[in-house]
Motif scaffolding. Sequence first.
Motif, mmCIF file in Angstrom:
data_model
loop_
_atom_site.group_PDB
_atom_site.id
_atom_site.type_symbol
_atom_site.label_atom_id
_atom_site.label_comp_id
_atom_site.label_asym_id
_atom_site.label_seq_id
_atom_site.Cartn_x
_atom_site.Cartn_y
_atom_site.Cartn_z
ATOM 1 N N ALA A 2 0.829 -1.199 0.000
ATOM 2 C CA ALA A 2 0.000 0.000 0.000
ATOM 3 C C ALA A 2 0.864 1.250 0.000
ATOM 4 N N THR A 3 0.316 2.313 -0.569
ATOM 5 C CA THR A 3 1.019 3.576 -0.543
ATOM 6 C C THR A 3 1.044 4.099 0.887
ATOM 7 N N ASP A 6 -3.223 8.004 2.081
ATOM 8 C CA ASP A 6 -4.446 8.053 1.304
ATOM 9 C C ASP A 6 -4.392 9.229 0.326
ATOM 10 N N ILE A 46 -10.290 4.764 -5.788
ATOM 11 C CA ILE A 46 -9.673 4.508 -4.492
ATOM 12 C C ILE A 46 -10.558 3.441 -3.853
ATOM 13 N N GLN A 51 -11.362 -6.247 -2.650
ATOM 14 C CA GLN A 51 -10.093 -6.403 -3.363
ATOM 15 C C GLN A 51 -10.312 -6.444 -4.857
ATOM 16 N N LEU A 69 -5.024 -5.546 -5.094
ATOM 17 C CA LEU A 69 -5.108 -4.296 -4.349
ATOM 18 C C LEU A 69 -6.296 -4.330 -3.401
ATOM 19 N N ASP A 72 -8.023 1.428 0.635
ATOM 20 C CA ASP A 72 -7.330 2.718 0.522
ATOM 21 C C ASP A 72 -6.263 2.760 -0.569
ATOM 22 N N GLU A 73 -6.237 1.750 -1.433
ATOM 23 C CA GLU A 73 -5.238 1.758 -2.498
ATOM 24 C C GLU A 73 -5.797 2.375 -3.780
ATOM 25 N N THR A 127 2.907 5.891 -5.511
ATOM 26 C CA THR A 127 2.193 4.621 -5.659
ATOM 27 C C THR A 127 2.932 3.705 -6.623
ATOM 28 N N ASP A 130 6.177 2.460 -5.018
ATOM 29 C CA ASP A 130 5.898 1.425 -4.012
ATOM 30 C C ASP A 130 5.600 0.087 -4.678
ATOM 31 N N ARG A 131 4.807 0.130 -5.740
ATOM 32 C CA ARG A 131 4.451 -1.120 -6.424
ATOM 33 C C ARG A 131 5.642 -1.710 -7.163
#
Length: 152
Positions: A2-3, A6, A46, A51, A69, A72-73, A127, A130-131
């Motif tokens: 997750a980032t 938010d 968002i 999921q 995902l 909040d992603e 984001t 992070d991914r």
Amino acid sequence: MATARDLFEAVPPDRRRQLTDLAREVSLPRATRLFEEGRRADRFWIIRSGQVALDQHVPGRRALVVETLGRDELLGWSWLFPPYLWHLGAQTVGPVEAVEFDAASVRALCDSDAVLGRAMYRYVAETVADRLHGTRTRLLDLYGPQGVEPDD
């Protein structure tokens, strides 16, 4: 992965109203196909609950799930970068509650408000970073040397 924050936390407080005015709550049933790889990226979400599986087309086979995902992603970043085409496909795993945004409206808002635009681009870039980090870690787990002692 997750980032760190938010989307609404990433936008300066005095600009949040502009973004929330463009948002709409959606409920998506299980197995809803949200987008297809190579098609026009015209919105993003968002995820608030549930999921969504991201998948990649594999010729001659079923699409391969590459990431899932959740809460909040950010779902979708292809809408922000020309040529605005999805890089992956996406389908809900179960029921999903999400906030949906029209991509063209958000891009126009980003273009008209440099502060908000910078915050959005930074949020999406964080984001993606992070991914990418998560993908690299998964690749090392799958293909990295097993039981090898590090060089001293």
